[in-house]
Design an enzyme around this catalytic site. Structure first.
Site: not given
Length: 463
Positions: A227, A253, A336, A391, A394
């Protein structure tokens, strides 16, 4: 003598009548199907005579291990007490996510844990779960999308460019970003990562190299995005050489695509075979880092993390080229992954599944939603959170709940109110699916300090 290698052949060769025979047959059937039996027997004899020479070999290393220091498979039980832990924003977190952390804290390998304020339930560890273990790595504690990460490029360009060139920027995202299982770039770019030894030495990765090459510079489905937006820097870092102010920026992302997913699947399977756990916690099965499979997963995981970074670098390179400039500042972080980190004075493996590294002075980006700001942060190195932060915002609504309760007209209304242009994006990624990012940030003031914000304006996701 049959055409296929058998246990009897190996016993004749001198293999002990133990699990080394099963390991040898498993490895050769999986990775040497096309190799002639005579050749396999010749190589197997060499391994039997000098197993120490084959330690770490992609195919024969596991066989050497079974001869020298066999992996002992024994049913594991949970401890009755939990390892020390801390939960941030506890009142905002669903019970299921807490129970998942509590189970993980009872593993015999667990040293400490934490739950971030954006946490919600997942597979194995909850999303937003952080777990420190002793000399062991949990593939599902890292997650399926290994190395899923954020990357922010800040350009020294005025934000007026966003309105004046809106159509052009939308077209750039349409034509130069690719999403999901099928889309790849017509013009492929090479990258030094494909020269890495792991792609040559680890049979699983050898098979996945072509797929990884095709998917370089692409993004996954679900909540992955690229974006354009506005960065507002309130507290610039000295090395940025960028004054406080508003700038055009790109935020992405995504993770390690099919490469990471296949690594996660393969080594999770091996972990469950080597580490039988009670059924309700079987997804927390681990690999001992002193074993062949544990070492191999560690190398594969790190490769997948570096590949995820290469994908983001490629995405940002393609976009910067189209707008005719270069980024002056890049901020990026995994969420992750597993790291070697000292906890209470001893080296541990710290898993962050949907959590941002927040060591002292470490920079990161914590996104909100497609209509809510993200935050540029600097870690405070809080030991109680295992030097971690959230992160993102949520989820507050599951994907299924979004489809049952939300409408496209509600989403369009929200996008219009926040002046956000959306390309792609399903109803399950609606802004309303996410927690209030302001509350999440308020619940982690002990973990990070805020340097600035990123406000999305043109969002591209999978259709």
């Amino acid at each position: 003598m049959g055409k296929k290698l058998s246990g009897k052949d190996l016993i004749k060769l001198g293999f002990p009548k133990n699990n080394s025979i099963n390991v040898t047959l498993g490895q050769t059937n999986r990775y040497h199907k096309k190799v002639k039996k005579e050749q396999l027997l010749t190589e197997a004899k060499k391994v039997l005579q000098h197993p120490e020479n084959y330690k770490g070999d992609g195919v024969w290393g596991k066989i050497a291990e079974s001869l020298l220091d066999p992996v002992v498979v024994k049913r594991q039980t949970l401890k009755t007490t939990r390892a020390p832990f801390r939960i941030y924003g506890e009142n905002e977190i669903e019970a299921q996510a807490k129970y998942q952390l509590f189970d993980a804290l009872k593993l015999p390998i667990s040293v400490a844990g934490a739950l971030m304020p954006d946490a919600h339930s997942g597979y194995g560890l909850p999303i937003g779960g952080v777990l420190a273990t002793k000399n062991a790595v949990i593939p599902y504690g890292v997650g399926v999308d290994i190395g899923c990460r954020m990357s922010l490029s800040i350009f020294e360009m005025p934000v007026s460019y966003l309105k004046g060139k809106k159509d052009q920027l939308e077209n750039i995202l349409m034509e130069h970003t690719k999403f999901g299982m099928q889309e790849t770039h017509k013009v492929k770019h090479d990258h030094e990562i494909f020269e890495r030894n792991e792609f040559k030495d680890i049979p699983l990765l050898k098979r996945l190299k072509d797929k990884a090459y095709k998917q370089l510079g692409t993004s996954g489905g679900g909540n992955h995005f690229v974006e354009f937006g506005i960065v507002d820097i309130s507290t610039p870092e000295r090395e940025w050489k960028l004054p406080a102010g508003h700038y055009l920026a790109v935020l992405s992302h995504s993770g390690s695509r099919g490469l990471g997913a296949n690594i996660a699947k393969h080594y999770t399977y091996l972990a469950t075979k080597q580490c039988p756990l009670p059924k309700h916690v079987q997804q927390l099965a681990w690999l001992d880092l002193d074993t062949h499979d544990g070492q191999e997963y560690w190398m594969a995981m790190n490769l997948a993390g570096d590949y995820a970074k290469a994908c983001h670098d490629n995405i940002h390179y393609r976009i910067a080229k189209q707008i005719g400039t270069r980024a002056v500042v890049t901020i990026e972080n995994h969420h992750n992954f597993a790291w070697k980190q000292r906890v209470n004075g001893e080296e541990c493996i710290v898993h962050r599944k949907g959590a941002t590294p927040a060591g002292k002075g470490e920079l990161g980006i914590i996104p909100g939603s497609m209509t809510a700001p993200g935050f540029i942060v600097k870690g405070l190195g809080n030991p109680e959170s295992l030097e971690s932060a959230s992160h993102g915002a949520g989820r507050v609504l599951s994907r299924r709940k979004c489809k049952e309760t939300l409408t496209q007209s509600e989403i369009k209304k929200e996008l219009k109110a926040k002046e956000v242009s959306l390309i792609g994006g399903g109803i399950d990624e609606a802004p309303m699916a996410y927690k209030d990012i302001q509350k999440v940030m308020a619940n982690q003031k002990e973990l990070v300090t805020v340097l600035g914000t990123f406000t999305p304006k043109i969002v591209r996701m999978d259709r």
